[in-house]
Enzyme design. Structure first.
Site, PDB file in Angstrom:
ATOM      1  N   ASP A  13       7.716   4.376  -7.405  1.00 36.65           N
ATOM      2  CA  ASP A  13       6.743   2.832  -6.445  1.00 36.65           C
ATOM      3  C   ASP A  13       6.353   3.478  -5.203  1.00 36.65           C
ATOM      4  OD1 ASP A  13       6.927   0.342  -5.205  1.00 36.65           O
ATOM      5  OD2 ASP A  13       8.600   0.552  -4.147  1.00 36.65           O
ATOM      6  N   ASN A  15       2.359   2.710  -5.036  1.00 35.80           N
ATOM      7  CA  ASN A  15       1.078   2.426  -5.357  1.00 35.80           C
ATOM      8  C   ASN A  15       0.206   1.812  -4.555  1.00 35.80           C
ATOM      9  OD1 ASN A  15       1.979   4.486  -6.750  1.00 35.80           O
ATOM     10  ND2 ASN A  15       1.252   2.737  -8.553  1.00 35.80           N
ATOM     11  N   GLY A  16       0.123   0.377  -3.852  1.00 36.00           N
ATOM     12  CA  GLY A  16       0.092  -0.295  -3.351  1.00 36.00           C
ATOM     13  C   GLY A  16      -0.446   0.203  -1.776  1.00 36.00           C
ATOM     14  N   HIS A  30      -2.649   2.958  -7.879  1.00 31.59           N
ATOM     15  CA  HIS A  30      -2.051   2.455  -9.163  1.00 31.59           C
ATOM     16  C   HIS A  30      -3.390   3.792  -9.920  1.00 31.59           C
ATOM     17  CE1 HIS A  30       0.373  -0.444  -8.398  1.00 31.59           C
ATOM     18  NE2 HIS A  30      -0.697  -1.533  -8.574  1.00 31.59           N
ATOM     19  N   GLU A  60       9.280  -8.951 -13.199  1.00 31.33           N
ATOM     20  CA  GLU A  60       8.190  -9.640 -12.504  1.00 31.33           C
ATOM     21  C   GLU A  60       7.096  -9.857 -11.758  1.00 31.33           C
ATOM     22  OE1 GLU A  60      11.028  -7.814 -12.291  1.00 31.33           O
ATOM     23  OE2 GLU A  60      12.609 -10.112 -13.203  1.00 31.33           O
ATOM     24  N   ARG A  64       2.114 -10.685  -9.126  1.00 28.70           N
ATOM     25  CA  ARG A  64       1.767 -10.448  -8.819  1.00 28.70           C
ATOM     26  C   ARG A  64       0.528 -11.120  -9.073  1.00 28.70           C
ATOM     27  NH1 ARG A  64       2.669  -3.745  -7.534  1.00 28.70           N
ATOM     28  NH2 ARG A  64       4.495  -4.073  -6.984  1.00 28.70           N
ATOM     29  N   LEU A 124       9.237  17.198 -25.308  1.00 28.54           N
ATOM     30  CA  LEU A 124       9.704  15.978 -24.080  1.00 28.54           C
ATOM     31  C   LEU A 124       9.732  14.045 -24.589  1.00 28.54           C
ATOM     32  CD1 LEU A 124      10.718  15.264 -21.083  1.00 28.54           C
ATOM     33  CD2 LEU A 124       7.672  15.336 -20.671  1.00 28.54           C
TER      34      LEU A 124
HETATM   35  C1  IPE Z   1       9.219  -1.667  -9.124  1.00 28.51           C
HETATM   36  O1  IPE Z   1       8.686  -1.688  -7.799  1.00 28.51           O
HETATM   37  C2  IPE Z   1       8.238  -1.891 -10.540  1.00 28.51           C
HETATM   38  C3  IPE Z   1       7.766  -0.821 -10.589  1.00 28.51           C
HETATM   39  C4  IPE Z   1       7.831   0.909 -10.613  1.00 28.51           C
HETATM   40  C5  IPE Z   1       7.341  -0.617 -11.989  1.00 28.51           C
HETATM   41  P1  IPE Z   1       8.302  -2.976  -7.565  1.00 28.51           P
HETATM   42  O2  IPE Z   1       7.692  -2.927  -6.357  1.00 28.51           O
HETATM   43  O3  IPE Z   1       7.453  -4.409  -8.015  1.00 28.51           O
HETATM   44  O4  IPE Z   1       9.840  -3.642  -6.752  1.00 28.51           O
HETATM   45  P2  IPE Z   1      10.317  -4.861  -5.251  1.00 28.51           P
HETATM   46  O5  IPE Z   1       9.123  -5.791  -5.932  1.00 28.51           O
HETATM   47  O6  IPE Z   1       9.766  -3.547  -4.269  1.00 28.51           O
HETATM   48  O7  IPE Z   1      11.314  -4.661  -5.654  1.00 28.51           O
HETATM   49  C1  IPE Z   2       4.641   0.100  -7.910  1.00 24.97           C
HETATM   50  O1  IPE Z   2       4.191   0.898  -6.603  1.00 24.97           O
HETATM   51  C2  IPE Z   2       3.554   0.358  -9.392  1.00 24.97           C
HETATM   52  C3  IPE Z   2       3.707  -1.091  -9.742  1.00 24.97           C
HETATM   53  C4  IPE Z   2       5.116  -2.254  -9.599  1.00 24.97           C
HETATM   54  C5  IPE Z   2       2.891  -1.227 -10.676  1.00 24.97           C
HETATM   55  P1  IPE Z   2       3.288  -0.852  -6.375  1.00 24.97           P
HETATM   56  O2  IPE Z   2       2.508  -1.870  -6.630  1.00 24.97           O
HETATM   57  O3  IPE Z   2       4.531  -1.766  -5.999  1.00 24.97           O
HETATM   58  O4  IPE Z   2       3.685  -0.109  -4.524  1.00 24.97           O
HETATM   59  P2  IPE Z   2       3.662  -0.994  -3.472  1.00 24.97           P
HETATM   60  O5  IPE Z   2       5.268  -0.858  -3.803  1.00 24.97           O
HETATM   61  O6  IPE Z   2       3.631  -2.374  -3.057  1.00 24.97           O
HETATM   62  O7  IPE Z   2       2.779   0.319  -2.061  1.00 24.97           O
HETATM   63 MG    MG Z   3       6.179  -2.036  -5.049  1.00 24.17          MG
END
Ligand code: IPE
Ligand code: IPE
Ligand code: MG
Length: 239
Positions: A13, A15-16, A30, A60, A64, A124
């Site tokens: 989690d 990346n965004g 990503h 879920e 997005r 692995l």
């Molecule tokens: C969980 O992260 C899913 C992945 C890392 C693929 P999210 O960013 O989607 O989770 P929430 O929405 O913050 O709970």
């Molecule tokens: C996790 O990073 C990757 C996916 C859910 C695909 P996020 O995209 O949720 O990154 P944040 O939480 O918005 O920083």
């Molecule tokens: Mg996230």
């Protein structure tokens, strides 16, 4: 010397936020996340981890913005084409875990080819959870058993789950500062040691993984027993 977990699971989690902080589009985060995953897989292999399960796209995440969803689908296709030969050379066996129905024919074919190409590898196992949710997994396992007329109990459900080919995760890491499962491995994480890192996934490097493994080694896994019943404690007392 750290005790290395047999199976590590990771919610990748952040990346965004990594991209947004650099005034980049989220998809750039990503892409950077794929680089971090490549390094993580290599490091797990070097450390002797046998199974790595990563959360790449949740049930879920379809909610997005459409451009981010399509960016993630494109990235999966590109990453497959680019990474699979190197993973194969490194002895990595790939499994994709999740509902495939919602994916395009092209992506589905890519997943199948990657699994087939790496099926003989043993160094692995890399499980990539894509279009995956823990609730989906429990429900699909129960539905399959019901359709076969098999009684539903802990053992039969366990064997029908999407991760039945590997032991449950020993260590479950979530990066990005959030402390929740977000529908990851609801069944299999029953006794996983949880580790939360404030680092965003693109910044979660080898040293950060080693720190998580060191933290794990210091945990006492009791599985419902008392400390005194554990073999390590008993031998310490005897010494
Ligand atoms: C969980 O992260 C899913 C992945 C890392 C693929 P999210 O960013 O989607 O989770 P929430 O929405 O913050 O709970
Ligand atoms: C996790 O990073 C990757 C996916 C859910 C695909 P996020 O995209 O949720 O990154 P944040 O939480 O918005 O920083
Ligand atoms: Mg996230």
């Amino acid at each position: 010397m750290s005790q290395v977990p047999h199976h590590i699971a990771i919610v990748m989690d952040g990346n965004g936020r990594w991209a947004t902080r650099r005034f980049l589009p989220r998809v750039a985060g990503h892409k950077k996340g794929v680089d971090a995953l490549r390094a993580c897989v290599r490091h797990c292999g070097e450390r002797g981890v046998k199974v790595l399960t990563v959360f790449a796209f949740s049930s879920e995440n379809w909610n997005r913005p459409p451009e981010e969803v399509s960016g993630l689908m494109d990235l999966l296709a590109v990453a497959l084409a680019r990474e699979v030969p190197n993973l194969h050379a490194d002895g990595v066996r790939l499994h994709f875990i999740g509902e495939r129905m919602g994916l395009s024919d092209k992506v589905r074919a890519g997943l199948e080819q990657a699994e087939a190409a790496t099926a003989g590898n043993q160094r692995l196992q890399l499980n990539v959870c894509f279009n995956y949710g823990g609730r989906w997994d429990i429900a699909q396992a129960a539905a399959w058993l019901a359709a076969q007329g098999v009684p539903i109990n802990e053992g039969s459900l366990d064997r029908a789950m999407a991760l039945a080919h590997v032991a449950d995760p020993d260590l479950l890491i979530r990066t990005g500062g959030e402390e929740r499962l977000s529908n990851f491995l609801l069944w299999q994480a029953a006794y996983s040691e949880l580790y939360f890192s404030d680092k965003l996934w693109p910044e979660f490097d080898e040293a950060a993984l080693d720190a998580a493994i060191a933290d794990y080694s210091a945990r006492e896994r009791r599985f419902g027993k008392t400390s005194d019943q554990l073999p390590a404690r008993a031998s310490q007392r005897a010494a």
